[in-house]
Design a protein around this motif. Structure first.
Motif, PDB file in Angstrom:
ATOM      1  N   ASP A 135       1.043  -1.387   0.145  1.00  9.97           N
ATOM      2  CA  ASP A 135      -0.157   0.194  -0.154  1.00  9.97           C
ATOM      3  C   ASP A 135       0.811   1.197  -0.024  1.00  9.97           C
ATOM      4  O   ASP A 135       1.906   0.919   0.734  1.00  9.97           O
ATOM      5  CB  ASP A 135      -1.264  -0.297   1.398  1.00  9.97           C
ATOM      6  CG  ASP A 135      -2.248  -1.178   1.188  1.00  9.97           C
ATOM      7  OD1 ASP A 135      -2.448  -1.476   0.565  1.00  9.97           O
ATOM      8  OD2 ASP A 135      -2.367  -1.255   1.831  1.00  9.97           O
ATOM      9  N   TYR A 136       0.797   2.443  -0.214  1.00 10.28           N
ATOM     10  CA  TYR A 136       0.907   3.818  -0.229  1.00 10.28           C
ATOM     11  C   TYR A 136       0.439   4.726  -0.551  1.00 10.28           C
ATOM     12  O   TYR A 136      -0.886   4.752  -0.930  1.00 10.28           O
ATOM     13  CB  TYR A 136       2.357   3.436  -1.783  1.00 10.28           C
ATOM     14  CG  TYR A 136       2.167   3.437  -2.968  1.00 10.28           C
ATOM     15  CD1 TYR A 136       1.334   4.750  -3.646  1.00 10.28           C
ATOM     16  CD2 TYR A 136       2.147   2.525  -3.899  1.00 10.28           C
ATOM     17  CE1 TYR A 136       1.246   5.348  -5.025  1.00 10.28           C
ATOM     18  CE2 TYR A 136       2.107   2.580  -4.840  1.00 10.28           C
ATOM     19  CZ  TYR A 136       1.758   3.991  -5.802  1.00 10.28           C
ATOM     20  OH  TYR A 136       1.446   3.862  -7.158  1.00 10.28           O
ATOM     21  N   ASP A 137       0.664   6.107  -0.247  1.00 10.28           N
ATOM     22  CA  ASP A 137       0.199   7.260  -0.463  1.00 10.28           C
ATOM     23  C   ASP A 137       1.231   8.205  -0.596  1.00 10.28           C
ATOM     24  O   ASP A 137       2.433   8.342  -0.231  1.00 10.28           O
ATOM     25  CB  ASP A 137      -0.067   7.697   0.891  1.00 10.28           C
ATOM     26  CG  ASP A 137      -1.117   6.952   1.472  1.00 10.28           C
ATOM     27  OD1 ASP A 137      -2.562   7.167   1.211  1.00 10.28           O
ATOM     28  OD2 ASP A 137      -1.187   6.922   2.974  1.00 10.28           O
ATOM     29  N   HIS A 138       1.217   8.624  -2.029  1.00 12.69           N
ATOM     30  CA  HIS A 138       2.299   9.363  -2.749  1.00 12.69           C
ATOM     31  C   HIS A 138       1.392  10.595  -3.121  1.00 12.69           C
ATOM     32  O   HIS A 138       0.152  10.902  -3.194  1.00 12.69           O
ATOM     33  CB  HIS A 138       3.004   8.569  -4.074  1.00 12.69           C
ATOM     34  CG  HIS A 138       3.538   7.781  -3.681  1.00 12.69           C
ATOM     35  ND1 HIS A 138       3.385   6.761  -4.341  1.00 12.69           N
ATOM     36  CD2 HIS A 138       3.887   6.943  -2.678  1.00 12.69           C
ATOM     37  CE1 HIS A 138       4.103   5.811  -4.274  1.00 12.69           C
ATOM     38  NE2 HIS A 138       4.276   5.777  -3.275  1.00 12.69           N
ATOM     39  N   ASP A 139       2.751  11.441  -3.160  1.00 14.44           N
ATOM     40  CA  ASP A 139       2.227  13.429  -3.968  1.00 14.44           C
ATOM     41  C   ASP A 139       3.062  12.845  -5.277  1.00 14.44           C
ATOM     42  O   ASP A 139       4.195  12.659  -5.513  1.00 14.44           O
ATOM     43  CB  ASP A 139       2.866  14.466  -2.815  1.00 14.44           C
ATOM     44  CG  ASP A 139       2.459  14.139  -1.991  1.00 14.44           C
ATOM     45  OD1 ASP A 139       1.339  14.141  -2.072  1.00 14.44           O
ATOM     46  OD2 ASP A 139       3.192  14.015  -0.129  1.00 14.44           O
ATOM     47  N   ILE A 140       2.334  13.988  -6.545  1.00 11.28           N
ATOM     48  CA  ILE A 140       3.328  14.069  -7.239  1.00 11.28           C
ATOM     49  C   ILE A 140       2.541  15.255  -8.165  1.00 11.28           C
ATOM     50  O   ILE A 140       2.048  16.464  -7.890  1.00 11.28           O
ATOM     51  CB  ILE A 140       1.981  12.952  -9.122  1.00 11.28           C
ATOM     52  CG1 ILE A 140       2.451  11.801  -8.454  1.00 11.28           C
ATOM     53  CG2 ILE A 140       2.159  13.085 -10.372  1.00 11.28           C
ATOM     54  CD1 ILE A 140       0.294  10.885  -7.806  1.00 11.28           C
ATOM     55  N   ASP A 141       4.146  16.048  -8.917  1.00 15.09           N
ATOM     56  CA  ASP A 141       3.958  16.908  -9.286  1.00 15.09           C
ATOM     57  C   ASP A 141       4.861  16.657 -10.721  1.00 15.09           C
ATOM     58  O   ASP A 141       6.010  16.071 -10.676  1.00 15.09           O
ATOM     59  CB  ASP A 141       5.200  18.149  -8.476  1.00 15.09           C
ATOM     60  CG  ASP A 141       5.149  19.067  -8.423  1.00 15.09           C
ATOM     61  OD1 ASP A 141       4.730  19.922  -9.668  1.00 15.09           O
ATOM     62  OD2 ASP A 141       5.669  19.936  -7.035  1.00 15.09           O
ATOM     63  N   LEU A 142       4.020  17.504 -11.460  1.00 10.80           N
ATOM     64  CA  LEU A 142       5.074  17.367 -12.348  1.00 10.80           C
ATOM     65  C   LEU A 142       4.636  18.755 -13.350  1.00 10.80           C
ATOM     66  O   LEU A 142       3.469  19.355 -13.674  1.00 10.80           O
ATOM     67  CB  LEU A 142       4.124  16.082 -13.461  1.00 10.80           C
ATOM     68  CG  LEU A 142       2.814  15.814 -14.007  1.00 10.80           C
ATOM     69  CD1 LEU A 142       2.435  16.527 -15.227  1.00 10.80           C
ATOM     70  CD2 LEU A 142       1.951  14.252 -14.185  1.00 10.80           C
ATOM     71  N   THR A 143       5.730  18.197 -14.915  1.00  4.91           N
ATOM     72  CA  THR A 143       5.574  19.608 -15.499  1.00  4.91           C
ATOM     73  C   THR A 143       6.260  19.444 -16.995  1.00  4.91           C
ATOM     74  O   THR A 143       6.752  18.916 -17.228  1.00  4.91           O
ATOM     75  CB  THR A 143       6.621  21.129 -15.075  1.00  4.91           C
ATOM     76  OG1 THR A 143       6.096  21.611 -13.655  1.00  4.91           O
ATOM     77  CG2 THR A 143       6.406  22.230 -16.396  1.00  4.91           C
TER      78      THR A 143
END
Length: 253
Positions: A135-143
């Motif tokens: 299981d996981y909790d992730h933050d994503i940031d993209l350009t």
């Protein structure tokens, strides 16, 4: 004389009791050692393969899924100079009974139509994923800086960055680690017909920090997209493996 015998007996009892306590403490420490999870380089490398695959695949809503989504979005909303903004939540069970996720995102993009046609696309998201193994909790940031948008071009060209970071928990041994996947995308091609990536490359850095073992592993490497369904991953140390972008499965060279 009797008093001396009594004292000797007391001393012997104290010595026996002390020996028992020391033995018990030693056995307890052995039990505690058995509970310590030691992450070796070998097992960390397997985790690293999986972390890269998760960061890329469609089934885990990784980088290629973001490109597919962006391609659809900018083709539907293509008025020049207009700032498009949206936020929503997606839930999906991409492999029945194996992987499900909830994806909360905020996106914005704008078409620039002169002198060259391009789109600046930005997205931030949080993702909660559950599977049989982890299981996981992730933050994503993209350009993404997207070009190749002229009608005469059959492919979109993506340049930019993609970052995924957060906690990872194994459902087998309870081990957790925090990982950060940082990627620089340079000239990746997305088909306007399928809205899927089919060629190009990206450089990445992956860092894994294990909580129980208190060790950190760092990897650098490249991803080469061989076609719509497969990517070749090469670590700078020389290891090579392949990722099925549809189902996240991993195969060795």
């Amino acid at each position: 004389m009797e008093t001396r015998k009594i004292m000797i007996k007391r001393i012997l009892l104290l010595l026996l009791w002390s020996t028992f306590l020391l033995l018990a403490a030693f056995m307890q420490s052995c039990d505690d050692d058995d509970e310590i999870i030691v992450i070796t380089r070998y097992y960390a490398y397997e985790d690293a393969e999986e972390a890269v695959a998760v960061s890329l695949a469609y089934s885990t809503y990784g980088m290629v899924a973001n490109m597919n989504w962006a391609s659809n979005e900018i083709q539907e909303n293509n008025e020049c100079g207009v700032l498009y903004q949206d936020n929503d939540t997606h839930y999906d069970e991409t492999i029945t009974g194996y992987i499900s996720y909830e994806y909360n995102y905020q996106e914005e993009y704008i078409w620039s139509c002169g002198p060259e046609v391009s789109v600046d696309y930005d997205l931030k998201a949080t993702q909660q994923l559950k599977s049989l193994r982890f299981d996981y909790d992730h933050d994503i940031d993209l350009t993404f800086d997207i070009s190749g948008l002229e009608e005469t071009s059959s492919d979109e060209i993506y340049v930019g960055s993609y970052q995924r970071e957060g906690e990872w928990e194994s459902n087998f041994n309870g081990e957790t680690y925090r990982f950060t996947f940082d990627s620089d995308i340079d000239g990746v091609l997305v088909s306007k017909e399928s809205n899927k990536i089919f060629a190009g490359a990206a450089n990445f850095t992956l860092e894994q920090a294990y909580s129980y073992s208190n060790v950190t592993y760092t990897y650098e490497g490249t991803v080469e997209f061989l076609n719509e369904d497969q990517a070749k991953v090469t670590f700078d140390s020389g290891e090579i493996f392949y990722v099925d972008l549809d189902n996240m499965s991993i195969s060795e060279d």
